[in-house]
Design an enzyme around this catalytic site. Structure first.
Site, PDB file in Angstrom:
ATOM      1  N   ARG A  70      -5.442 -28.067 -20.756  1.00  0.00           N
ATOM      2  CA  ARG A  70      -5.126 -27.273 -19.378  1.00  0.00           C
ATOM      3  C   ARG A  70      -6.347 -26.101 -18.978  1.00  0.00           C
ATOM      4  O   ARG A  70      -6.576 -25.468 -19.884  1.00  0.00           O
ATOM      5  CB  ARG A  70      -3.802 -26.539 -19.673  1.00  0.00           C
ATOM      6  CG  ARG A  70      -2.773 -27.055 -20.188  1.00  0.00           C
ATOM      7  CD  ARG A  70      -1.386 -26.342 -20.518  1.00  0.00           C
ATOM      8  NE  ARG A  70      -0.749 -25.901 -19.661  1.00  0.00           N
ATOM      9  CZ  ARG A  70       0.177 -25.236 -19.311  1.00  0.00           C
ATOM     10  NH1 ARG A  70       0.820 -24.617 -20.508  1.00  0.00           N
ATOM     11  NH2 ARG A  70       0.991 -25.033 -18.389  1.00  0.00           N
ATOM     12  N   TYR A 109      -6.508  12.696   9.699  1.00  0.00           N
ATOM     13  CA  TYR A 109      -5.449  11.879  10.157  1.00  0.00           C
ATOM     14  C   TYR A 109      -6.221  10.453  10.769  1.00  0.00           C
ATOM     15  O   TYR A 109      -7.638  10.655  11.014  1.00  0.00           O
ATOM     16  CB  TYR A 109      -4.557  12.394  11.279  1.00  0.00           C
ATOM     17  CG  TYR A 109      -5.374  12.597  12.487  1.00  0.00           C
ATOM     18  CD1 TYR A 109      -5.566  11.686  13.474  1.00  0.00           C
ATOM     19  CD2 TYR A 109      -6.036  13.673  12.744  1.00  0.00           C
ATOM     20  CE1 TYR A 109      -6.241  11.760  14.653  1.00  0.00           C
ATOM     21  CE2 TYR A 109      -6.818  13.892  13.873  1.00  0.00           C
ATOM     22  CZ  TYR A 109      -6.907  12.969  14.831  1.00  0.00           C
ATOM     23  OH  TYR A 109      -7.777  13.267  16.145  1.00  0.00           O
ATOM     24  N   ARG A 132       3.879 -16.558 -14.970  1.00  0.00           N
ATOM     25  CA  ARG A 132       2.898 -15.753 -14.514  1.00  0.00           C
ATOM     26  C   ARG A 132       3.686 -14.959 -13.223  1.00  0.00           C
ATOM     27  O   ARG A 132       4.543 -15.501 -12.794  1.00  0.00           O
ATOM     28  CB  ARG A 132       1.599 -16.689 -13.559  1.00  0.00           C
ATOM     29  CG  ARG A 132       2.302 -17.661 -12.848  1.00  0.00           C
ATOM     30  CD  ARG A 132       1.263 -18.536 -12.034  1.00  0.00           C
ATOM     31  NE  ARG A 132       2.001 -19.804 -11.766  1.00  0.00           N
ATOM     32  CZ  ARG A 132       1.313 -20.960 -11.275  1.00  0.00           C
ATOM     33  NH1 ARG A 132      -0.029 -20.800 -11.421  1.00  0.00           N
ATOM     34  NH2 ARG A 132       2.050 -21.926 -10.928  1.00  0.00           N
TER      35      ARG A 132
END
Ligand code: ADP
Ligand code: MG
Ligand code: MG
Length: 924
Positions: free
Chosen positions: A103, A900, A347
């Site tokens: 894998r 801001y 996972r």
């Protein structure tokens, strides 16, 4: 000196940690995500079939000489010996053979890597041994023929068709329909036939030596790292090549050994809605990919409590612990072999935006994670999606049930679009503009000359291309919902139709495009605009985001007025209605109210035009006095909506000609009137009054004509030439503030002078305006706080910001104009012609009108902030351009010490989260 370690057994996680210095992210880098988690699970006592990972470093070393690095293969061999010992099986053994899977697994799961090969180690001899052992000949030869096929295509690169042709031909000849009807003898024969395919295609026999199989598979994984698909994907997503992939070799376990065996996949919570309930499927008597392939109908995971109760109980316990261990929702794969449970993968699970928010917030309540972690688990883009119009789940379900699902492709740009289909850009534009239709542009792929159609379309669909194709890039840039690469869709441009099978869509017919999921439906699906108030978890999360930003010390103290709290989020709002919405969405101020919108209202425009056409100052003042009550009323509404919060109002900015009809329009009207009055004209009567008025206006329009209005008489320049306008505006602002203050509202007007480039402009105009404020307060006998400041949108203003700050009490960056002037691009022209080419060619990495160009425009902003605060430490600094709602730009505003950001009301929630992300990411 010990030799380099290329291979780690699953129970050697400690050694791997030691090798990389302990950091878990580095362990994942070394062993890949899959390998690291397999090892980690092994270490906490989860049953994982024994195996080992060959490291990503070995992969990188392989790329240099295209051969395994020194010592690697020996380590693989000795690790195989360990696995043999642990399992009591022998690789290639004639009694109890060991079979393994191979894998791939990089640090991040990514497309293009080699598919997993199962059953490595099977050959003519071990197959016989397996038959003796399992007494299940059919199972063994099914596995064997699968191995030859998988190995042939995945490792040896033979086309799938070569095998399928043989397979389908055989089934046709024998009259077999379902694979499950193949007998043991059929499967034996097919195995032989598949071996022949290998020999014919490759010129050598299917390798009988198990170690040869293992070696080739291992090598094929390394090669796939540099395969085209993998490389393309990494380029597109900025993943570096030297990450490498690991190879995981793992003992096979079999879910297809009978009815006490099975295999499945599950999420620890519902990935669609976040509900805390195991969510998944399993199949009895099946192997790995069967569950995903959809050949057989799967069973909901909960049913396993009846069919395999012992294993189910253990499974629930394990996944509950895994979730606690990783402190996140897990996506797991498992197999049960003769009643014994094995975990094959875990996972962090992918999830929808809605479930991302719910899971993050729930996990805080459960004490699994803290608020900061929760905030970082949700992206600003996900919040954006949650507030965009979406197709309702019911309408999708209904459409599917009625057979109106058309196709699917890559979800390139989110959003839900409904419209009529047109197959080229011109037609799309024409139908949208002239017929006022909602259109969807459909093309095989798009090119730069298609952009005009894409901009007016509700949505875009292409049959070719991927997530970084032209169509996808443009659509994302302009926020148009888009699906690309819907390869099942055949487009016939000659006959103006597209079709999938026997579903045909003709030009002009309706479709629905879901850019969030990549689905396309026939007809018009129902949409809904989700409300924020109903999304309790999101409100919670955003509340925490605000808390983080409001924490003193979240930005370290740089002195000179640099704020130690995070960014505040304000909104751009022109009308009280917008201000109200902005406040509901969590804005704590208005960063930009554009007053000229108020001038365009039909009942006001005549007064505005009268003011422009006025021949004397008195005449102008008279017209302005007609406007004053309107403006005052608008402002009263704004101040009331924003009770207690700052409201920045920008004085008139655009050039005056924008308030007058165009010369062409006027000429048309004059001609029409003249034709109507032809009889009078012939009789020699003088022209009517209305024609004279139109002619006057036409003359005025001519005299106001500028060759470059963007750089002409506008902004503060206009105020200096015609101060009456801004004097009226400031009077309206101050009178409105006074009126609402008398009613108990707490107004905070901040008057913003646009387009300042020289301090002397402010010196001239600002005192005249301040005098009005004082005068109004005295007249109305009321006091309130107000400020006068400047918009910063000219490079000269940035570099002389210290001078400006001597007069201006606040700065607000207008990044649209600042970007235009810094780059010397006119935005409209740039976006229409060359900007996309620039992005495609990589000359610019992003559209600078959407994301602040940090190196250029951003540097000017940094200079302006620093110079301004040198003179006036309490200087309030913000941004009101479109970039104020862009997460990347918001991060930059945080870094240079702005107070801001101000953005459209709809983006306020996104900006609140992005501001908190910036604060958390850069703390310390
Ligand atoms: P992917 O990354 O595409 O999910 P995997 O490596 O997880 O690929 O494997 C594909 C399928 O094969 C999965 O269903 C997995 O559970 C199964 N599988 C992988 N290795 C084994 C093994 N050793 N025994 C049994 N099944 C396996
Ligand atoms: Mg998997
Ligand atoms: Mg501007």
């Amino acid at each position: 000196m010990s030799e380099k370690k290329w291979v780690y057994l699953f129970h050697e996680i400690d050694k791997a940690k030691e090798a990389v210095g302990g950091d878990w992210e580095f362990v994942r880098g070394l062993l890949g995500g899959k390998g690291a988690n397999l090892a980690d699970m092994t270490s906490i006592g989860v049953p994982v079939p024994p195996g080992f990972s060959v490291t990503t470093e070995a992969c990188n070393a392989y790329q240099i000489k295209e051969e395994f690095p020194d010592g690697m293969w020996d380590q693989v061999l000795s690790s195989m010996a360990d696995v043999e010992k642990a399992t009591g099986k022998v690789f290639g053994g004639k009694e109890n053979p060991l079979l393994v899977s191979c894998r791939s697994g990089a640090k991040f799961s990514m497309p293009g890597m080699m598919d997993t090969v199962l059953n490595i180690g099977l050959n003519d001899e071990t197959a016989v041994a397996m038959v003796n052992l399992t007494k299940n000949e059919r199972f063994v030869f099914d596995s064997y023929r699968r191995l030859v096929q998988m190995f042939g295509s995945v490792v040896l690169g033979i086309t799938d068709e070569a095998f399928e042709e043989v397979f389908d031909g055989y089934k046709a000849k024998k009259g077999i329909v379902a694979d499950t009807d193949l007998t043991t003898d059929d499967l034996k024969l097919l195995t032989e036939k598949f071996k022949m395919v290998v020999l014919e295609e490759k010129g050598f026999e299917f390798p009988q030596d198990p170690y040869e199989q293992l070696k080739l598979a291992n090598e094929a994984v390394f090669k796939s790292w540099m395969g085209k698909r993998a490389v393309d994907y990494r380029r597109a997503t900025d993943i570096p090549d030297d990450l490498g992939t690991a190879v995981n070799i793992q003992t096979m376990v079999f879910g297809n050994m009978g009815w006490d065996s099975g295999t499945g996949v599950a999420f620890t919570r519902n990935p669609a809605n976040g509900e805390k309930k195991l969510y998944g499927d399993y199949l009895l008597n099946a192997q790995g990919e069967d569950v995903v392939a959809g050949i057989r109908n799967t069973e909901p995971i909960q049913h396993m409590s009846e069919t395999l109760p012992e294993a189910y109980k253990q499974f629930v316990e394990i996944v509950t612990n895994l979730e606690k261990h990783y402190r996140d929702m897990q996506d797991v794969e498992f197999t049960i072999e003769r009643g014994k449970l094995w975990m094959l993968q875990t996972r962090n699970g992918k999830r929808t935006p809605g479930s991302a928010v719910k899971i993050a917030v729930d996990m805080v309540a459960e004490g699994l994670i803290d608020k900061r972690t929760a905030i970082m688990r949700v992206t600003p883009e996900q919040v954006d999606t949650l507030l965009h119009p979406q197709f309702s789940a019911e309408s999708k379900r209904a459409a599917k049930a009625e057979g109106r699902f058309f196709s699917s492709g890559v979800n390139a740009s989110p959003g839900a679009a409904v419209g009529q289909v047109y197959f080229d850009a011109d037609k799309t534009e024409q139908m949208a503009k002239e017929e006022n239709q909602k259109t969807i542009m459909v093309r095989p792929f798009t090119k730069p000359d298609d952009v005009h159609g894409m901009l007016v379309a509700q949505g875009i669909l292409t049959s070719e291309g991927g997530a970084t194709s032209h169509a996808a890039v443009v659509a994302r840039q302009f926020g148009v919902p888009c699906v690309v690469g819907a390869s099942a869709v055949k487009i016939d441009l000659d006959h103006r139709v597209m079709y999938v099978g026997d579903q045909v869509v003709k030009e002009g017919e309706w479709i629905s495009v879901d850019g969030t999921t990549g689905e396309v439906y026939l007809g018009q699906l129902e949409r809904f605009a989700p409300s924020l108030e109903e999304q309790k978890e999101l409100l919670n999360l955003l509340g925490w985001a605000d808390e983080i930003c409001a924490t003193p010390g979240v930005r370290s103290d740089h002195g000179k007025g640099f704020p130690t709290v995070g960014l505040k989020v304000w909104a751009n709002a022109d009308y009280p209605q917008d201000a109200k919405r902005a406040r509901e969405y969590g804005a704590t101020g208005i960063g930009l109210c554009r007053t000229e919108h108020m001038f365009f209202e039909p009942e006001r425009l005549p007064s505005v035009q009268k003011m422009i056409l006025a021949k004397s100052s008195e005449e102008r003042t008279e017209a302005l006095n007609e406007l004053l009550p309107h403006q005052r009323k608008d402002f009263e509404g704004l101040f009331t909506a924003m009770d207690g919060l700052p409201v920045i109002i920008r004085l008139i900015d655009p050039p005056l000609h924008e308030f007058l009809p165009s010369a062409e329009d006027l000429q048309d009207q004059i001609i029409t009137k003249r034709i109507e009055n032809m009889a009078d004209y012939i009789l020699g009567k003088s022209e009517t009054k209305s024609i004279q008025e139109l002619e006057n206006m036409l003359r005025e329009v001519g005299s106001l004509h500028e060759s470059n209005p963007m750089m002409g008489l506008r902004g503060v320049r206009l105020s200096i030439m015609m101060p009456e306008i801004v004097e009226m505006q400031v009077r309206a602002i101050m009178e409105a503030a006074a009126n609402v203050a008398l009613k108990g509202v707490d107004p905070h007007p901040e008057v913003m002078i646009p387009l300042t480039g020289h301090v002397n402009e402010l010196k001239l105009i600002q005192p005249r305006l301040e005098a009005i404020a004082v005068e109004v307060m005295e007249a109305k006998k009321v006091k309130f706080n107000y400020k006068f400041g400047s918009m910063i949108e000219i490079p000269r203003a940035c570099v002389t910001a210290d001078e400006l700050a001597g007069i201006a009490e606040f700065f607000s960056f207008g990044t649209n104009d600042l970007t235009q002037m810094t780059f010397g691009y006119s935005r409209d022209d740039a976006e229409r012609s060359f900007l996309l080419k620039y992005i495609e060619e990589g000359i610019l990495s992003k559209n600078p009108f959407q994301t602040i160009d940090r190196a250029g425009v951003g540097e000017l902003m940094r200079i302006a902030v620093n110079k301004g605060r040198e003179v006036r430490p309490e200087l309030e600094v913000g941004i009101c351009g479109e970039a104020g709602g862009d997460p990347n730009s918001i991060e930059f505003c945080h870094l240079i010490g702005q107070n801001y950001v101000s953005c459209s009301p709809f983006r306020v929630p996104v900006a609140r989260l992005a501001a908190a992300h910036a604060a958390i990411k850069h703390q310390n």
